[in-house]
Design an enzyme around this catalytic site. Sequence first.
Site, short mmCIF file in Angstrom:
data_model
loop_
_atom_site.label_atom_id
_atom_site.label_comp_id
_atom_site.label_asym_id
_atom_site.label_seq_id
_atom_site.Cartn_x
_atom_site.Cartn_y
_atom_site.Cartn_z
CD GLU A 86 39.61 31.16 47.58
OE1 GLU A 86 39.98 31.92 46.68
OE2 GLU A 86 38.92 30.15 47.38
N GLY A 87 44.01 33.84 50.56
CA GLY A 87 44.75 35.06 50.87
C GLY A 87 44.32 35.57 52.21
CG ASP B 165 48.12 40.18 58.49
OD1 ASP B 165 47.26 41.08 58.65
OD2 ASP B 165 48.69 39.61 59.43
#
Lengths: 388, 249
Positions: A367-368, A371
């Site tokens: 989910e991202g 970084d």
Amino acid sequence: MAYRPLDYYDMNSLLTDEERMVQQTVREFVADQLMPIIRDCNRDARFPLELVPRCAELGLLGAPYPEKYGCASLGPIAYGLINQELERGDSGMRSFVSVQTGLVMYPILAYGTDAQKDYWLPKLAQGEKIGCFGLTEPDFGSNPGGMLTRAVDKGSHYVLAGTKAWITNGTIADVAIVWAKLDGEIRGFIVETNREGFSAPEIKNKFSLRASVTSDLILQDVEIPKENLLPGVKGLKGPLSCLTQARYGIAWGAVGAASAVFDEVLTYSLSRIQFDKPIASFQLVQNKLVWMATEITKSQLLVYRLGQLKAAGTMRAQHVSMAKRNNVGAALEIARVGRDILGANGISSEYHTFRHMNNLESVNTYEGTYDIHTLIIGEDLTGIAAFV
Amino acid sequence: MNILVLMKAVADSEATIKPAADGKSVALEGISWVIGPYDEYAIEEALQQRDASGSGEVVAVSFGGDDVPKVLRNALAMGADRAVHVKGTVSFDPLATARVLAAAVKGMNYDLILCGKQAIDHDHHAVGVMVAELLDIPSVSVVTKIERAGDKLKIEREVEGGVEIVETAMPCLLTCNKGLNEPRYASLKGIMAAKKKPMDEVAAESVASQVEVLSIQSRPPRQGGEIVGTGVEAVPALVKKLREEAKVI
């Protein structure tokens, strides 16, 4: 041992009675139903499917959504607390609920037709149907816009072809929300997993999220009817808006994992005797405990304020990025430091910290990644996108 | 079937209980209040009996101060239809508490009154049956099974080494024991619905306590243990001490 979560700044007093009751109910559920089995589930790489009906009964699936779909219509802070309490048990259980709620029910609610909502949302809330979310592909993780999965309009139906990867719940799902390019534009499709050409082999031998099902989705010219298109959104903002919902839950969840670790490690450091005294009496250990407690308190404050913004309708995706990035990054580091304080005992499955640490490696990435959230916030602050 | 549940807000069993500065009461700071665990069996049973009968309501009734509404809200979240807060200060005297509760429920319409067999704070095991006496209705205590047969109830209760089966007419009062049922969690929908359910506040009748608490003291701290030796050689010395000093074998 009873779980005694850290509440250094008395966050409890900020909660409404309803929020406190929701937290208590989920805390008891986790203590009674999940904690007794989670070690074995983790060892056996088994998702506790038997708890899904219990989750549904409590109302944990789609908790923030309207009552007319059989949901509890909870506010954002109560929803956050659900995630926090579930993840104090295991990130896998929280992932199941986040995916069902934020990634499957949300896109149907936000972008679906009334018929789609009326059919799917009650079934998903009741746990009669399990959902998964297909965005990531083997070669497109942080760059989902490059996806290769295609939908072709055949007049009477669509045909979907492509491969999705790292899909939570994939193998056990009855329905997948699949994002695919239709005439070059990303669209969402509701794909029943029993359709011809659909398969979802499980990814085995994971070091992390072992009590959660992770799968590939393989779509070999899967035919789906026209009415399975989610009409309400086009482009990358569709799946990204779903991720904003799920990341919101993750930011809260991470606080739970970190609290579980801190509780275990503080207790251990007070009872573990070395050089004739508890290791908590050594300055180096205290330094670590103080750092952990401070990071947890900061994380609690971030998500509480984030919940207020969400309730007020002023929360932006970048706000969620900051909390997801900080809280999961902090929780992972807390688990690593906690494992260190546990010494050799920390590698035994008798203690939960190592399991949380391993889980949080995934949570930090999915989910991202840490970084990517840095770059999202960086772009928001400077106006300059630094992704490429 | 209309059922009243008498319940008490008690300190969470995780709470650390300390005497207050006056030496006669308990320090209440930082304590979280919960439904007494035996009262939870009473609520669960009330909900099941109501649902099985197909009509009627479950009314949760609790006597106490400002901590009571929160705890009553939990009963509503579990599924009780409405709640009555009998506002006042609970004394140590179980008879005084029973008089207040009996006065509060006297005018109410009920077929059955349920409560826990004891509150886990004062552990009197007394209030429930005293309320029944004051209302002049039959009571059965320490109940582990309730079966409805027309307008009578067939009840199992725990006795030393066995089970006693009794029958009584309604209205009656039963005090509930562990094993009667498995109390449900308050569901999230139940919690949200509880906000909209009525909770009435009535003033407690003024009843004087006939028992005065003179002092509340913590137990003396436990003494450290004694290591009599290590290995098999230490066993005779250990047995001797257990027999002659500790007198436990």
